[in-house]
Design an enzyme around this catalytic site. Structure first.
Site, short mmCIF file in Angstrom:
data_model
loop_
_atom_site.label_atom_id
_atom_site.label_comp_id
_atom_site.label_asym_id
_atom_site.label_seq_id
_atom_site.Cartn_x
_atom_site.Cartn_y
_atom_site.Cartn_z
N SER A 111 0.80 -1.22 0.00
CA SER A 111 0.00 0.00 0.00
C SER A 111 0.83 1.27 0.00
O SER A 111 0.32 2.34 -0.32
CB SER A 111 -0.94 0.02 1.21
OG SER A 111 -0.20 -0.04 2.43
N ASP A 147 -3.81 7.82 8.38
CA ASP A 147 -4.69 6.95 9.14
C ASP A 147 -3.85 6.28 10.22
O ASP A 147 -2.76 6.74 10.51
CB ASP A 147 -5.43 5.94 8.23
CG ASP A 147 -4.48 5.06 7.42
OD1 ASP A 147 -3.30 4.91 7.82
OD2 ASP A 147 -4.91 4.51 6.39
N HIS A 192 -0.83 4.46 7.72
CA HIS A 192 -0.13 5.05 6.59
C HIS A 192 0.25 6.51 6.80
O HIS A 192 -0.51 7.27 7.40
CB HIS A 192 -1.00 4.93 5.33
CG HIS A 192 -1.40 3.52 5.02
ND1 HIS A 192 -2.61 2.99 5.43
CD2 HIS A 192 -0.74 2.54 4.34
CE1 HIS A 192 -2.68 1.72 5.02
NE2 HIS A 192 -1.57 1.43 4.37
#
Length: 351
Positions: A40, A325, A328
């Site tokens: 990600s 978040d 991340h």
């Protein structure tokens, strides 16, 4: 020749050079493309079309992206690879290879094959039904076929040879696999698992080299013990040092193996110390004009990421946060990581 370009990018990142000058240098010194593999941290939206819950193609993700559009990036804006591509002069964003709106001309300057929740261990990706590295490499072979049809075999091979390959993963191997699932801990001690991951990385790099890769950037694992989610899970308000020590050990093993690979395959390989970058921001936030280091910008900031972040309110100013978040980094931190990547690459090319 590429040394001159890489060094020229450094003042660009501090706004000393304009984009036009750097783009001229990119053309002059034959920098061709950026090809990205990972999780990600570098997935711009490949997971959007997969049958997985590991997606970020909804608000508030993309809040600060172009037109406030959620693309699948687990961030409020752009990723480090987007900033690197912009600095070199290709595009302001690296597209996802599986994006249904991808144009043939997008292939010329590179794409990302990365898949959120993936890792060096194929089991890590399988746990979330995302793309393991083996599948990402398979899509890379499809990319080469399309590229050859577009520009011919000779030019396609030249693009690959002069491209910069980027590998960014490893976090999920520990957080979503080793520390949560039962399979790997029964097979390996944590040190043995590190060695297993390093061997998997070596295999992947050898496969990339076999199809033409000459230049590579490997991004280390961040200080996972400082992630808000990990702090919450472990009931700590400070970074979980036991997790961070494992990451430091793993990153050290990665760097040692990369030196061996460089000598054996005669590749140019740069290592990006993302651990050092984020640890510095957490420990000395004032250096980056940051105020919040323990919580993310989304929701409560201590546990939400991915689907649990969907539709939640966010902080007023993400530039004051290390994390977007509970897992991340913010776009601001990705920009800082991109700066470090360019520096590391310039040092390697100058060696």
């Amino acid at each position: 020749m590429l040394v001159i370009l890489a060094l020229a990018l450094l003042p660009l990142l501090s706004r000393a050079l304009d984009m036009g000058q750097v783009r001229q240098l990119a053309v002059r010194y034959n920098v061709t493309a950026i090809l990205v593999f990972g999780d990600s941290s570098v997935d711009p939206g490949n997971n959007n079309i997969l049958q997985t819950t590991m997606k970020g193609n909804f608000a508030p993700y993309g809040r600060d992206f172009f037109n406030g559009r959620p693309t699948g990036r687990f961030c409020n804006g752009r990723l480090a690879t987007d900033f690197i591509a912009e600095a070199i002069g290709f595009t302001k964003q690296v597209p996802a290879f599986l994006d249904p709106n991808l144009k043939p001309t997008d292939l010329l300057h590179g794409v990302s094959f990365a898949s959120a929740a993936s890792g060096y261990d194929d089991l890590t990706a399988n746990l979330s039904n995302v793309l393991p590295v083996s599948k990402q490499l398979e899509y890379f072979m499809h990319y080469m076929i399309h590229l050859r049809k577009l520009v011919g075999e000779k030019k396609a091979n030249d693009i690959i040879r002069r491209a910069v390959f980027v590998i960014s993963m490893g976090t999920n191997d520990f957080l979503q696999n080793y520390y949560l699932e039962l399979v790997r801990p029964k097979q390996f001690t944590v040190q043995q698992y590190q060695d297993f991951l390093v061997s998997s990385m070596s295999r992947d790099i050898e496969l990339m080299h076999g199809v033409g890769a000459k230049r590579l950037v490997v991004v280390g694992v961040p200080p996972i013990g400082c992630m808000p989610l990990v702090r919450t899970m472990m009931g700590q308000t400070t970074c979980v040092e036991s997790y961070n020590k494992v990451v430091v050990s793993f990153n050290s093993k990665v760097q040692k193996r990369l030196e061996t690979i460089k000598a054996a395959l005669r590749m140019k390989i740069a290592f990006v110390d993302v651990y050092g970058v984020l640890q510095k921001a957490v420990s000395h936030p004032m250096l980056y004009d940051i105020k919040e280091t323990a919580k993310g910008c989304c929701g409560t900031g201590v546990i939400e990421y991915g689907e649990t972040c969907k539709g939640l309110s966010t902080c007023t100013d993400p530039t004051k946060y290390v994390f977007w978040d509970a897992v991340h980094p913010t776009e601001k931190m990705y920009k800082i990581i991109a700066d470090e990547a360019v520096k590391s690459l310039s040092q390697e090319l100058a060696s």
